[in-house]
Design a protein around this motif. Structure first.
Motif, PDB file in Angstrom:
ATOM      1  N   TYR A   6       0.847  -1.195   0.000  1.00 45.04           N
ATOM      2  CA  TYR A   6       0.000   0.000   0.000  1.00 45.04           C
ATOM      3  C   TYR A   6       0.880   1.242   0.000  1.00 45.04           C
ATOM      4  CZ  TYR A   6      -4.054   2.871   1.054  1.00 45.04           C
ATOM      5  OH  TYR A   6      -5.055   3.793   0.985  1.00 45.04           O
ATOM      6  N   THR A   7       0.972   1.908  -1.161  1.00 44.11           N
ATOM      7  CA  THR A   7       1.896   3.024  -1.328  1.00 44.11           C
ATOM      8  C   THR A   7       1.198   4.379  -1.438  1.00 44.11           C
ATOM      9  OG1 THR A   7       1.890   2.738  -3.739  1.00 44.11           O
ATOM     10  CG2 THR A   7       3.571   1.536  -2.495  1.00 44.11           C
ATOM     11  N   ASP A   8      -0.132   4.409  -1.300  1.00 52.15           N
ATOM     12  CA  ASP A   8      -0.864   5.651  -1.537  1.00 52.15           C
ATOM     13  C   ASP A   8      -0.422   6.779  -0.607  1.00 52.15           C
ATOM     14  OD1 ASP A   8      -2.152   4.062  -3.292  1.00 52.15           O
ATOM     15  OD2 ASP A   8      -4.165   4.354  -2.515  1.00 52.15           O
ATOM     16  N   TYR A   9       0.090   6.411   0.564  1.00 57.08           N
ATOM     17  CA  TYR A   9       0.475   7.441   1.517  1.00 57.08           C
ATOM     18  C   TYR A   9       1.851   8.040   1.238  1.00 57.08           C
ATOM     19  CZ  TYR A   9      -3.328   7.471   4.897  1.00 57.08           C
ATOM     20  OH  TYR A   9      -4.541   7.663   5.519  1.00 57.08           O
ATOM     21  N   ILE A 166      -5.785  20.806   0.036  1.00 58.74           N
ATOM     22  CA  ILE A 166      -7.241  20.766  -0.035  1.00 58.74           C
ATOM     23  C   ILE A 166      -7.662  19.306   0.067  1.00 58.74           C
ATOM     24  CG2 ILE A 166      -9.291  21.268  -1.407  1.00 58.74           C
ATOM     25  CD1 ILE A 166      -7.605  23.406  -2.862  1.00 58.74           C
ATOM     26  N   ALA A 167      -8.575  18.999   0.981  1.00 63.44           N
ATOM     27  CA  ALA A 167      -9.077  17.636   1.142  1.00 63.44           C
ATOM     28  C   ALA A 167     -10.593  17.642   0.960  1.00 63.44           C
ATOM     29  CB  ALA A 167      -8.713  17.100   2.522  1.00 63.44           C
ATOM     30  N   MET A 180     -11.471  10.091  -0.075  1.00 60.85           N
ATOM     31  CA  MET A 180     -10.886  11.391   0.228  1.00 60.85           C
ATOM     32  C   MET A 180      -9.920  11.772  -0.881  1.00 60.85           C
ATOM     33  SD  MET A 180      -8.806  12.740   3.605  1.00 60.85           S
ATOM     34  CE  MET A 180     -10.277  12.591   4.626  1.00 60.85           C
ATOM     35  N   ASP A 181     -10.207  12.884  -1.549  1.00 60.05           N
ATOM     36  CA  ASP A 181      -9.345  13.394  -2.616  1.00 60.05           C
ATOM     37  C   ASP A 181      -8.487  14.511  -2.048  1.00 60.05           C
ATOM     38  OD1 ASP A 181     -10.343  11.908  -5.005  1.00 60.05           O
ATOM     39  OD2 ASP A 181     -12.223  12.863  -4.417  1.00 60.05           O
ATOM     40  N   LEU A 182      -7.186  14.349  -2.161  1.00 66.26           N
ATOM     41  CA  LEU A 182      -6.226  15.306  -1.619  1.00 66.26           C
ATOM     42  C   LEU A 182      -5.469  15.976  -2.757  1.00 66.26           C
ATOM     43  CD1 LEU A 182      -4.777  12.932   1.097  1.00 66.26           C
ATOM     44  CD2 LEU A 182      -6.150  14.959   1.579  1.00 66.26           C
ATOM     45  N   ASP A 196      -1.482  14.864  -6.250  1.00 65.91           N
ATOM     46  CA  ASP A 196      -2.889  14.518  -6.091  1.00 65.91           C
ATOM     47  C   ASP A 196      -2.998  13.055  -5.684  1.00 65.91           C
ATOM     48  OD1 ASP A 196      -4.608  16.904  -7.267  1.00 65.91           O
ATOM     49  OD2 ASP A 196      -2.863  16.656  -8.574  1.00 65.91           O
ATOM     50  N   VAL A 197      -3.746  12.809  -4.635  1.00 62.81           N
ATOM     51  CA  VAL A 197      -3.897  11.449  -4.106  1.00 62.81           C
ATOM     52  C   VAL A 197      -5.363  11.215  -3.769  1.00 62.81           C
ATOM     53  CG1 VAL A 197      -3.321   9.892  -2.202  1.00 62.81           C
ATOM     54  CG2 VAL A 197      -1.553  11.383  -3.152  1.00 62.81           C
ATOM     55  N   THR A 198      -5.862  10.035  -4.085  1.00 57.78           N
ATOM     56  CA  THR A 198      -7.190   9.623  -3.662  1.00 57.78           C
ATOM     57  C   THR A 198      -7.056   8.451  -2.703  1.00 57.78           C
ATOM     58  OG1 THR A 198      -8.260  10.354  -5.704  1.00 57.78           O
ATOM     59  CG2 THR A 198      -9.418   8.703  -4.390  1.00 57.78           C
ATOM     60  N   LEU A 199      -7.557   8.626  -1.486  1.00 63.21           N
ATOM     61  CA  LEU A 199      -7.545   7.570  -0.475  1.00 63.21           C
ATOM     62  C   LEU A 199      -8.954   7.007  -0.344  1.00 63.21           C
ATOM     63  CD1 LEU A 199      -5.441   9.384   2.276  1.00 63.21           C
ATOM     64  CD2 LEU A 199      -4.616   7.853   0.473  1.00 63.21           C
ATOM     65  N   THR A 200      -9.053   5.685  -0.253  1.00 62.20           N
ATOM     66  CA  THR A 200     -10.356   5.048  -0.101  1.00 62.20           C
ATOM     67  C   THR A 200     -10.371   4.201   1.161  1.00 62.20           C
ATOM     68  OG1 THR A 200      -9.670   3.198  -1.512  1.00 62.20           O
ATOM     69  CG2 THR A 200     -10.870   5.008  -2.564  1.00 62.20           C
ATOM     70  N   GLN A 201     -11.554   4.132   1.775  1.00 58.34           N
ATOM     71  CA  GLN A 201     -11.761   3.302   2.944  1.00 58.34           C
ATOM     72  C   GLN A 201     -13.093   2.575   2.805  1.00 58.34           C
ATOM     73  OE1 GLN A 201     -11.399   5.178   6.767  1.00 58.34           O
ATOM     74  NE2 GLN A 201      -9.348   5.977   6.376  1.00 58.34           N
ATOM     75  N   ARG A 202     -13.223   1.467   3.536  1.00 59.25           N
ATOM     76  CA  ARG A 202     -14.472   0.718   3.541  1.00 59.25           C
ATOM     77  C   ARG A 202     -15.025   0.667   4.957  1.00 59.25           C
ATOM     78  NH1 ARG A 202     -15.763  -5.577   1.731  1.00 59.25           N
ATOM     79  NH2 ARG A 202     -17.827  -5.660   2.732  1.00 59.25           N
TER      80      ARG A 202
END
Length: 266
Positions: A6-9, A166-167, A180-182, A196-202
């Motif tokens: 998981y590299t999104d961060y 901006i989040a 969450m779009d950052l 630009d990063v998009t984080l997703t959670q369930r």
């Protein structure tokens, strides 16, 4: 290293380290009550999805032996600065293995909500189970659906002379998915850089989490509402799960992964 890591961060790490590190301090009274107060001096702790090492810094200052695991190399770079007494390993929570066992495992700040399928969440639970001593305790928190409905529904921003963010967050009820779009800017060596990063959670239901823990081998499971049961500030819509590996637990014989983590340093 696994392609599933998981590299999104990575791109978010600088901002996370600067602005999102306070959760560990807010959760500390909860951890003291649920697990830390029962551990002996020098106990070994697995800090899963350790992020920038803010919790590891607190734990090592208390004399615990900490191994932090995270899938983001950039987060771990900050973790090594924030908690130099801890050991940190780059690995995915869904695939890590430890040849030695820990007295406790912690996973904070809705990190496991980033696991987007129940099967993979169960695999994380199995990995943690295999990493604990018999009688070892696993504590983690999850955003529940009420939390997504109340908090993931707007935007926030900040602006400084050399950085801005901006989040924008939203929650889809049908798929139980938070997004969450950052958009981030940093002034580096006289030039502005945008990421630009998009984080997703369930959002998981309590019952399915309990069942997944049971299938992974945990028998004793308690669930506490962060706000109602634990009096945690800003804890609305968050639950803490406490799972214990039984004293008579059999070794499940999980295969050793070639990218497994090293055991704790004593």
């Amino acid at each position: 290293m696994s392609a599933r890591r998981y590299t999104d961060y990575d791109a978010f790490a600088w901002f996370y380290n600067r602005y999102w590190g306070g959760f560990s301090s807010r959760a500390l009274p909860v951890l003291d009550r649920l697990v830390l107060g029962n551990l002996p001096p020098g106990a070994t702790i697995l800090d899963l999805c350790c992020g920038a090492g803010h919790l590891a810094s607190i734990l090592t200052a208390r004399g615990f032996c900490v191994v932090g695991v995270d899938g983001s190399s950039e987060m771990l770079a900050f973790a090594r600065e924030n908690a130099p007494q801890a050991q940190f390993v780059l690995a995915d929570a869904r695939e890590f293995r430890s040849p030695e066992a820990f007295d406790a495992a912690l996973c904070l700040f809705d990190s496991l909500n980033h696991i987007m399928s129940l099967d993979e969440l169960e695999q994380v639970f199995a990995n943690v189970y295999a990493s604990l001593v018999p009688g070892g305790t696993f504590v983690f928190d999850l955003n529940m659906e009420t939390g997504y409905r109340s908090r993931w529904n707007g935007s926030m921003g900040l602006a400084r002379e050399d950085h801005a963010l901006i989040a924008r967050s939203s929650y889809d009820v049908e798929t139980r998915t938070g997004r969450m779009d950052l958009t981030m800017f940093r002034l580096i060596e006289g030039a502005w850089h945008r990421s630009d990063v998009t984080l997703t959670q369930r959002a998981y239901e309590e019952g399915e989490v309990r069942e997944a823990l049971g299938r992974a081998g945990f028998r004793e499971v308690a669930v506490l509402d962060a706000e109602r049961d634990l009096q945690m500030p800003t804890g609305a819509g968050r639950s803490f799960f406490v799972a214990v590996r039984p004293l008579d637990a059999p070794d499940l014989g999980l295969p050793h992964h070639p990218e497994g983590i090293a055991g704790p340093r004593r």
